[in-house]
Design a protein around this motif. Sequence first.
Motif, short mmCIF file in Angstrom:
data_model
loop_
_atom_site.label_atom_id
_atom_site.label_comp_id
_atom_site.label_asym_id
_atom_site.label_seq_id
_atom_site.Cartn_x
_atom_site.Cartn_y
_atom_site.Cartn_z
N TYR A 1 0.82 -1.20 0.00
CA TYR A 1 0.00 0.00 0.00
C TYR A 1 0.85 1.26 0.00
O TYR A 1 1.92 1.30 0.62
CB TYR A 1 -0.92 0.02 1.23
CG TYR A 1 -1.99 -1.02 1.13
CD1 TYR A 1 -3.20 -0.73 0.51
CD2 TYR A 1 -1.77 -2.31 1.57
CE1 TYR A 1 -4.18 -1.70 0.35
CE2 TYR A 1 -2.73 -3.30 1.42
CZ TYR A 1 -3.92 -2.98 0.80
OH TYR A 1 -4.88 -3.96 0.64
N ALA A 2 0.35 2.28 -0.70
CA ALA A 2 0.92 3.62 -0.56
C ALA A 2 0.22 4.27 0.62
O ALA A 2 -1.01 4.24 0.71
CB ALA A 2 0.69 4.43 -1.83
N TYR A 3 1.01 4.82 1.54
CA TYR A 3 0.45 5.61 2.63
C TYR A 3 0.33 7.03 2.13
O TYR A 3 1.36 7.71 1.96
CB TYR A 3 1.35 5.57 3.87
CG TYR A 3 1.72 4.18 4.36
CD1 TYR A 3 0.74 3.27 4.74
CD2 TYR A 3 3.05 3.80 4.45
CE1 TYR A 3 1.09 2.00 5.21
CE2 TYR A 3 3.40 2.53 4.93
CZ TYR A 3 2.42 1.64 5.29
OH TYR A 3 2.77 0.39 5.75
N PHE B 1 9.29 -6.77 6.10
CA PHE B 1 8.76 -7.51 4.96
C PHE B 1 8.37 -8.92 5.37
O PHE B 1 9.10 -9.57 6.12
CB PHE B 1 9.81 -7.61 3.86
CG PHE B 1 10.33 -6.29 3.38
CD1 PHE B 1 9.71 -5.62 2.34
CD2 PHE B 1 11.43 -5.69 3.98
CE1 PHE B 1 10.17 -4.39 1.91
CE2 PHE B 1 11.91 -4.46 3.55
CZ PHE B 1 11.28 -3.81 2.52
N GLU C 1 4.39 -5.55 3.40
CA GLU C 1 5.26 -4.53 3.98
C GLU C 1 4.49 -3.89 5.13
O GLU C 1 3.30 -3.60 4.98
CB GLU C 1 5.53 -3.42 2.96
CG GLU C 1 6.73 -3.62 2.11
CD GLU C 1 7.05 -2.40 1.26
OE1 GLU C 1 7.29 -2.59 0.07
OE2 GLU C 1 7.03 -1.26 1.77
N LEU D 1 5.62 5.43 0.05
CA LEU D 1 5.25 4.46 -0.97
C LEU D 1 5.93 3.12 -0.65
O LEU D 1 6.94 3.10 0.04
CB LEU D 1 5.69 4.97 -2.35
CG LEU D 1 5.15 6.35 -2.70
CD1 LEU D 1 5.79 6.89 -3.98
CD2 LEU D 1 3.63 6.32 -2.87
N PRO D 2 5.38 2.01 -1.17
CA PRO D 2 5.99 0.72 -0.84
C PRO D 2 7.40 0.59 -1.41
O PRO D 2 7.72 1.15 -2.45
CB PRO D 2 5.05 -0.31 -1.46
CG PRO D 2 4.07 0.43 -2.28
CD PRO D 2 4.16 1.87 -1.97
N GLN D 3 8.22 -0.19 -0.71
CA GLN D 3 9.57 -0.45 -1.21
C GLN D 3 9.56 -1.60 -2.21
O GLN D 3 10.33 -1.61 -3.15
CB GLN D 3 10.49 -0.77 -0.02
CG GLN D 3 10.71 0.47 0.84
CD GLN D 3 11.49 0.15 2.10
OE1 GLN D 3 11.04 -0.64 2.93
NE2 GLN D 3 12.64 0.74 2.26
N PRO E 1 5.68 -4.04 -7.82
CA PRO E 1 5.34 -5.07 -8.81
C PRO E 1 6.07 -4.82 -10.14
O PRO E 1 6.14 -3.69 -10.61
CB PRO E 1 3.83 -4.91 -8.99
CG PRO E 1 3.36 -4.16 -7.77
CD PRO E 1 4.50 -3.30 -7.36
N VAL F 1 5.69 3.87 -9.41
CA VAL F 1 4.66 3.74 -8.37
C VAL F 1 3.85 5.03 -8.27
O VAL F 1 2.62 5.01 -8.23
CB VAL F 1 5.30 3.39 -7.01
CG1 VAL F 1 4.26 3.47 -5.90
CG2 VAL F 1 5.91 2.00 -7.06
N TYR G 1 1.54 5.52 -11.16
CA TYR G 1 0.39 4.61 -10.99
C TYR G 1 -0.63 5.24 -10.04
O TYR G 1 -1.84 5.22 -10.31
CB TYR G 1 0.92 3.29 -10.46
CG TYR G 1 -0.12 2.26 -10.10
CD1 TYR G 1 -0.74 1.49 -11.09
CD2 TYR G 1 -0.46 2.04 -8.77
CE1 TYR G 1 -1.68 0.54 -10.75
CE2 TYR G 1 -1.39 1.07 -8.42
CZ TYR G 1 -2.00 0.33 -9.41
OH TYR G 1 -2.93 -0.63 -9.08
N VAL G 2 -0.15 5.82 -8.94
CA VAL G 2 -1.05 6.48 -7.99
C VAL G 2 -1.73 7.68 -8.65
O VAL G 2 -2.94 7.88 -8.53
CB VAL G 2 -0.28 6.93 -6.72
CG1 VAL G 2 -1.14 7.82 -5.84
CG2 VAL G 2 0.20 5.71 -5.93
#
Lengths: 601, 601
Positions: free
Chosen positions: A40-42, A142, A157, B71-73, B76, B116, B119-120
Motif C-alpha cells: 500500500y501507498a500511505y 517484509f 510490507e 510508498l511501498p519499497q 510489482p 509507483v 500509478y497512484v
Amino acid sequence: MRLSQMLFVTLRDDPADAEIPSHKLLLRAGYIRRIGAGLYAYMPLMWRVLQKVSQIVREEMNATGAQECLLPQLQPAELWKESGRWDTYTKAEGIMFALTDRRDSQVALGPTHEEVITYVARDMIRSYRQLPQHLYQIQTKFRDEIRPRFGLMRGREFIMKDGYSFHADEESLKKTYQDMYQAYSNMLRRSGLAFRPVEADSGAIGGSGSTEFMVLAEAGEDEVLYTEDGQYAANVEKAVSLPADAEPSPFTNYEKVETPGTETIEKMCTFLKCSPTNVVKNVLYQASYDNGMTVLVLVNIRGDQEVNEVKLQNELTKVASQYGASALLKLVVPDADAQSKWAAKALPLGYIAPDLTDDHIKSAKDIAPKFLRLVDKTAVDLKNFATGADTAGYHVVGANWNEQIKLPDITVDVRKARPGDRAVHNPQQTIQSARGIEVGHIFQLGTKYSQAMGATFTNEQGEEKPLVMGCYGVGVSRLAQSAVEQSYDKDGIIFPVAIAPYHAIICIPNISDAKQVEAAEQLYTELNKAGIETLLDDRNERAGVKFKDADLIGIPFRIVTGKALANGKVELVQRKTKETQEIAIEDVVPTLKQWIQEAIK
Amino acid sequence: MRLSQMLFVTLRDDPADAEIPSHKLLLRAGYIRRIGAGLYAYMPLMWRVLQKVSQIVREEMNATGAQECLLPQLQPAELWKESGRWDTYTKAEGIMFALTDRRDSQVALGPTHEEVITYVARDMIRSYRQLPQHLYQIQTKFRDEIRPRFGLMRGREFIMKDGYSFHADEESLKKTYQDMYQAYSNMLRRSGLAFRPVEADSGAIGGSGSTEFMVLAEAGEDEVLYTEDGQYAANVEKAVSLPADAEPSPFTNYEKVETPGTETIEKMCTFLKCSPTNVVKNVLYQASYDNGMTVLVLVNIRGDQEVNEVKLQNELTKVASQYGASALLKLVVPDADAQSKWAAKALPLGYIAPDLTDDHIKSAKDIAPKFLRLVDKTAVDLKNFATGADTAGYHVVGANWNEQIKLPDITVDVRKARPGDRAVHNPQQTIQSARGIEVGHIFQLGTKYSQAMGATFTNEQGEEKPLVMGCYGVGVSRLAQSAVEQSYDKDGIIFPVAIAPYHAIICIPNISDAKQVEAAEQLYTELNKAGIETLLDDRNERAGVKFKDADLIGIPFRIVTGKALANGKVELVQRKTKETQEIAIEDVVPTLKQWIQEAIK
C-alpha cells in the motif's frame, strides 16, 4: 493544509477486495492506495497518522532509556544460518523474502532483526560494565505472506518498532521486560485504544515468557481467552484451562465391539451410548523437520477435546534433536490428501488405536520413516474408556492404561483451551473468549540467539557468558489501522484525537460567500498558530459533500463557518458524538485547546 | 544521554576496508557498523544525524507545499514493464534488486519511485483542477551496486528523499523546478555544506533539464567543470566547452604512408611529425539494446579529444527505435577482450579508417549485425588531416572530408569537455575542474512516464493530456556522510552544528571527584532543559580518553568540569577551532544558546 491543494480523493463505494471495516474505510477515505498484493501507498493523511503513532512509540521508548537506531533491511543469509533460522524462515511455510544479489550472495529482506542486532552486539559488547543496553528502530519490515489481506493488518510490507535488549542476567532482563510491559501499555492507552495484555506463545522468535498486546475488535484474527476477575488472559494458542470433568464411564468390561460407520467421535458415541469424555481420540499428523526428516505423529487426547496445533508444534520442536534436526519446518494436519495417503498404507482411519503396531509403522515408512506418540494429559486420567480397535469398523470399550494399552512415561499438554472451561488459577472462574488484533509482542529471549551466534561478554567474575536478550515489537501501521477497526460508525472513521491526522477541519459551506471564506481563513490561521492542526476545506464543492468527507476521514472536530456567522458564531461538531453547538468565534481556539488536552492526557 | 549508558564504542585504528576519510571516521567514531557489503547499521549517534538532516529536508519541502507520504519499497514488476524500464534496471548493468515471491510474481526493491507514483497519479488525478500536486517521501532505497564502497556514499541501502510533481503544463513544472532548486539550496546551506548546483545528465531517469547539487570534496566521485565567473557549472558527463584550436596541418597532399607500430595517437603523431589536433581518431564501441540487437559503433573524433561515454550513450539511446529497440542496455568500451574479437574479424585496430568498408561490416556481422558511424563535431572542421588507412601499419595524411572520405549529414557532440578548454558562454573564461559528491538531483521529466503509463488528466479545454512531471531526489544518508568528508581534521569529525548528533558534550575529567560530578550533572540538566542537546561523558575513563573521543565524534562544543571549578568556571572548547576559554558556570547556557543560534541561522 488546504484540501483544494491536497491530493485528496474519497470513494463513494466500498472497494471490492476489502473485507473488514477498517480496510474499507481507509481505502474509501483515501488514506491508503493499493499498489500490489499486500502493498500500500500511505497517502499524506495516513502518513500523518503513522508519524503520530511513531512519535508516541518513540517517546515511550526513549523514556525507558532505549536508544533509537536503524538497521539494514537487507540481511546477509550467513547471519540467519548462524542463528539456525534460515531454513525455517525461507523454506516450506517460511515468510521471509530472499534473493540472490549480483555477486551470487543470498540476502533476505528483514521480517525481524534478532540476527543483525546480535551480530552488532557481538562486535560491540565485551563487558558487563556496558550492560544493560536496549536499541530499537522504527522501520518497514517484509513478510512474504501466503495470503496478504485486511489492508495494513496483514500486508507484505508494514511498519514496526522493534527493540532488542542485552543483559548480564535474567534479573536485568526481567526489569526491562517489565518496563516494556508498562511502555507498551502506555503507547496503546495514549493512542486511544482499548486493549488487553495476554500471555502468548513465543513462536518462531523463541525464548521463555512472552506477552502480546491485543487491541480488542470483532475483526481480530486472534482469539483471546480470559477470566472476568482480570487475573488471566492468554492467546488461545498459549492458553491453559481445566476442562469439564469426564462423565462416569458406562463401560465395565474390556471388549472389542463392532461399530460400523462410526469414524467420527459423534457417531461413535451415539452408537456406543457414551459421552465423548469416555473416549480416547487418536489423531494423526505428519511433521517435517529442517534436515528433511519426516515423522508420523499420533496424539491421544480425550474425545471431547481438540488438539492445539501451536502447542503440538512446540512439543515437536522440543524433540527435533532426537531426529538430528534443529527446527520443525511444517506440521501437516490430516487433510483429505494426507488421509488418503495414510489410508493407502492400511491405517484404519477413524478406528486407530492409541498406539500404532509395528506393522503399521513399517508400512508407513515411505511417508514417514519415524513414528512418535504423544499422550495429552486429558487422556491420562480416563478409566474404562472407549477407543479405536486398530481394525476398520471396530472399537474397544472398557479399556484401561497399562492393562490393555501402554501409557508412556511422559505426557504432554497439547489441548486447546476453550470458553466455558474452568480457570487454572481459580476453578470458580469460567474462561471467556474475545477477538483481538495482535499489535504488540514482547519476549524474554534468554540466550537463544547469543548462544547460537557466540555473542558473549565477560561478567563481574571474569567469566565469558552469553548475553541475555529480550525483544519487543509493536506494529505501527497495524496499530493505526486497529484504531479505525475499533472506532468507526456508518459515516466513516472516528480517529482518536491523539493519532488523528489533523485535530480539526474547517468547512466553508459556500466558497462564493466572502464572509464565510474570510472567517474560515482567519480561524485557519489562528488555529494552526495555536498548534491545533487544522485542515481547511476550501474546495468548490457543496456543503453536503464537505460534511460527508469530513465525517468519512474522521477528523475529531469540525468547524462550519455558516449561518451562525451572522451572530459572530460558528458551528462546532464533535465527530464521535455528532454533538453540535454554536460557539463565538473567539472561543473556538480555547475550546478546542481544552478538548484536545482532555482527549490526549 | 549519558555515555556510560549508551552503546558507545570507538576504534583506535582505521578500519581496513574504508577508503575515504569520512568512511573511516564514521566507522572509527562508532556512527556506523558494517553488516554486509554496502549494508550498514546506523548506530544511535548516526541516527540522530540522519533525523536532523531529514527534518531540515522535511521543513524545506513542506514550505513549498509538497506533501509527505510513503510508498511501498516492494514494487510489482508490471509497473516497470509499463514504463519500459524493467529490462534496463534489472538486466545487464541494471542496479535493481528483483525477486520472485511465493506466488511466482516478480517484484523489485525500489531504487526510485517514478512508476509507483505515476500509478497512484493515474488513479487519483482526473482534472486540471487537482493540479499541481507534489508528493514526497523519505525512505530507504536499494541498489544492487557492482562495487559498493565509501560507506554510505555508495551503499546498497541508502536513505533518500524523493519527490514527484504533477502539472498541467511545462510552465507549472518550471515553477516547481525553480522552487526545488531553491529548496535544495536551502537544505544544503542549512546543513552547513559548501556545494554547487551543476547542469547534469538525466541518465536513466530521463526528461529534459536536470540539475545536480554537488557537495565539494576531494573524495567526490564526480568531476565538476565550472568557470571562475560563476556563470557555468556542469557535471563532466554533461559539460560542453570549446576545445583549443587545431594547429595548422603540416600535410599538403593526400597520400597513404607506411607508419609501422603506430597504433596510438601519440606514436603516430611522433612518427608523422604532426599534432594530435591534425588527426581524426576512430574509436570502436559495441552497443547492446534491450531487444537483443547489437550494433558496432564507430566514432570519429579529433585526435586530442576523448569520447564522453555518457553523451555517446545518450546518442545511442536516441536511435534505439531505428533498431526496433526501446532502450540501450549496455555500451561495451573497447577493452582487450573486445579488441581481440574485433581484430579476429580483420578490423585493423590502430589503423581503422573513419568509415568501415562493406567487407569489414560483413565480416563483423556475428559480433554485431548492425553498424553505425557517428562523427563528433571536433572532427568536422579538420582540413588535410591524418587518419587510419584501413590497413595495418598504414595511415593516410592530407585527407579532406567529402574528397577522400564521406562526411555524413548529421554530426554529434560526444566529446568530453575538460579543464583548460574555453567556456561556451564566454571564450575568455577557462574551464576549471573540481571534485564533487552528488547529493541532490532535480529533473524536469516532462511526459516520459505519464505517456508510457497512460496517466492523463482533462485540461481546461476538456482535452485528455498526459501529466507533466518533475522529480527531485536528495540523498539523506549521503548528505550526512558528505558533511563529514567536507569537515574533519586529524583528531576526527567536525560536525556542522545543524546536523551534529548533539550540540554539546560535558566531560567529567575525574568521576571520583564529587565536585566535578555535581557541577557536570547540574549543567547536564540545565543544558538539556534549555533545549541544548547534551551528552554527559560520565564514564570511568581517563580525561585524555574522554577528550579524544569527544574530538573524534565531532560534537561542536565541549564543556570540561575540571580545575576551573575552583573559580566557579568550566572550560568551553570549540571543536572546529579548538579555541578554549574558561567561562562562569552560569554563562554556559546563554553562551551556547547564542553560539548555536548563530551557527544554524
